[in-house]
Design a protein around this motif. Structure first.
Motif, PDB file in Angstrom:
ATOM      1  N   GLY A  22      71.718 -66.583 -60.314  1.00  0.00           N
ATOM      2  CA  GLY A  22      70.663 -65.901 -59.587  1.00  0.00           C
ATOM      3  C   GLY A  22      70.213 -64.635 -60.284  1.00  0.00           C
ATOM      4  N   ILE A  23      69.249 -63.971 -59.671  1.00  0.00           N
ATOM      5  CA  ILE A  23      68.672 -62.751 -60.225  1.00  0.00           C
ATOM      6  C   ILE A  23      68.721 -61.651 -59.179  1.00  0.00           C
ATOM      7  N   GLN A  59      59.275 -61.096 -47.524  1.00  0.00           N
ATOM      8  CA  GLN A  59      59.453 -62.537 -47.683  1.00  0.00           C
ATOM      9  C   GLN A  59      60.243 -62.895 -48.947  1.00  0.00           C
ATOM     10  N   PHE A  60      60.683 -61.893 -49.681  1.00  0.00           N
ATOM     11  CA  PHE A  60      61.278 -62.097 -51.008  1.00  0.00           C
ATOM     12  C   PHE A  60      62.781 -62.337 -50.885  1.00  0.00           C
ATOM     13  N   ASN A  61      63.183 -63.591 -51.065  1.00  0.00           N
ATOM     14  CA  ASN A  61      64.573 -64.006 -50.819  1.00  0.00           C
ATOM     15  C   ASN A  61      65.444 -63.880 -52.069  1.00  0.00           C
ATOM     16  N   ASN A  62      65.448 -62.705 -52.657  1.00  0.00           N
ATOM     17  CA  ASN A  62      66.364 -62.340 -53.740  1.00  0.00           C
ATOM     18  C   ASN A  62      66.986 -60.999 -53.389  1.00  0.00           C
ATOM     19  N   SER A  63      68.131 -60.724 -53.985  1.00  0.00           N
ATOM     20  CA  SER A  63      68.726 -59.399 -53.818  1.00  0.00           C
ATOM     21  C   SER A  63      67.866 -58.361 -54.515  1.00  0.00           C
ATOM     22  N   LYS A 152      74.258 -63.112 -62.387  1.00  0.00           N
ATOM     23  CA  LYS A 152      74.343 -63.177 -63.842  1.00  0.00           C
ATOM     24  C   LYS A 152      73.124 -62.567 -64.530  1.00  0.00           C
ATOM     25  N   HIS A 153      72.022 -62.484 -63.806  1.00  0.00           N
ATOM     26  CA  HIS A 153      70.805 -61.934 -64.390  1.00  0.00           C
ATOM     27  C   HIS A 153      70.287 -60.774 -63.559  1.00  0.00           C
ATOM     28  N   GLU A 173      63.631 -67.739 -59.606  1.00  0.00           N
ATOM     29  CA  GLU A 173      64.804 -68.220 -60.331  1.00  0.00           C
ATOM     30  C   GLU A 173      64.547 -68.174 -61.828  1.00  0.00           C
ATOM     31  N   THR A 174      65.613 -68.163 -62.611  1.00  0.00           N
ATOM     32  CA  THR A 174      65.484 -68.072 -64.063  1.00  0.00           C
ATOM     33  C   THR A 174      64.896 -69.355 -64.643  1.00  0.00           C
ATOM     34  N   PRO A 175      64.014 -69.240 -65.625  1.00  0.00           N
ATOM     35  CA  PRO A 175      63.511 -70.441 -66.311  1.00  0.00           C
ATOM     36  C   PRO A 175      64.657 -71.172 -66.995  1.00  0.00           C
TER      37      PRO A 175
END
Length: 303
Positions: A22-23, A59-63, A152-153, A173-175
């Motif tokens: 994840g990022i 709405q942004f479902n990332n940390s 990790k990212h 998500e990471t490419p």
């Protein structure tokens, strides 16, 4: 331009094996007042502009790790993120004047005050805007050194990166082709290695967009160290703009700094989408959400 970068050096981070896929995104808002962007008479940005743009983080479902010196923006951001678990949002109130980046303000102001210096609003006019661009690297370094992430990212993302009204939860998500020992950026224009620092600054040239960039923490640290060295070196030469000009200079024929970490560029066919990297990372996530028809659906088609 990367011939000397084998192998790419990295900083040993002891908890790398414990990190999850994840990022984690790092962003910030500093109250710099209202300023003119570009040469269009009606293009001004200030608190209310960012207040509208920042709504997308609801709405942004990332940390997300959010730095700010604004009590009002801190309160707003906390409210926007309340739908997500507490561990996904970290809000840090900070005095920007204690940061390495904003301590450069008096020196950058002297550079911009030169009568011959090019005037690109606000890049080479407002020293605090220039400092805010350098703060991206400053804040990422703090996050890494203090181990404030579990993925990790890590990515920098501008507070105003999402400018459309978001009505559904989304994630980035990471490419799949992301190289672990590179830093990913969106490419805006063709890279011209032979340009001098003066060429790049005096014509406000951009190779890669600074609104979002992505990498692993063990490679981001040497990259940030090289970036800071480049900024300090350019100021001594009476040159400065935004991070986009500094990055171009770093990877050109600028011999004062030997960059150690390569850039991996992503670009739209027309190289006109400044948000393409974020859109690509969103597409990677969206593609996983697509529902595939059941086998019974295909059986029905053969009847």
């Amino acid at each position: 331009m990367y011939e000397h970068l084998v192998p790419v050096p990295r900083v040993n981070i002891d908890n790398m094996e414990e990190l999850k896929d994840g990022i984690t995104f790092v962003t910030a808002y500093f109250d710099l007042g209202t300023m003119k962007k570009g040469f269009q008479n009606n293009n001004y940005q200030g608190f209310n502009t960012y207040k509208n743009w920042i709504n997308a983080y609801s709405q942004f479902n990332n940390s997300v790790i959010f730095f700010t010196d604004s009590i009002e923006m801190e309160t707003l951001f906390r409210d926007l993120r309340k739908r997500f678990p507490l561990y996904m949002t970290r809000i840090i109130k900070i005095d920007k004047n204690k940061l390495w980046s904003f301590k450069l303000a008096p020196h950058i102001k002297k550079v911009f005050a030169e009568p011959w210096y090019p005037k690109f609003p606000p890049n080479t006019i407002n020293e605090n805007y220039s400092c805010a661009m350098h703060a991206k690297y400053d804040l990422l370094e703090i996050v890494i050194n203090e181990r404030q992430y579990k993925t990790k990212h890590l990515a920098w993302i501008d507070a105003g990166y999402f400018r459309d009204k978001e009505t559904k939860v989304f994630s980035l998500e990471t490419p799949p082709d992301l190289k672990k020992d590179h830093i990913a950026f969106m490419q805006i224009d063709e890279f011209q290695e032979s340009l001098t620092p003066e060429d790049i600054i005096h014509t406000n040239m951009v190779w890669i967009a600074g609104g979002m960039f992505l990498g692993q923490p063990d490679y981001l640290l040497p990259f940030i160290s090289d970036y800071k060295s480049a900024v300090n070196s350019l100021i001594t030469k009476r040159l400065m703009g935004t991070d986009q000009q500094v990055l171009y200079i770093m990877y050109s024929n600028y011999k004062d700094i030997l960059v150690r970490v390569p850039i991996q560029t992503y670009y739209h066919k027309c190289k006109c989408d400044w948000f393409f990297l974020g859109n690509l990372c969103r597409f990677i996530w969206e593609r996983k959400q697509w529902r595939r028809p059941s086998l019974a659906y295909f059986d029905a088609m053969t009847l």
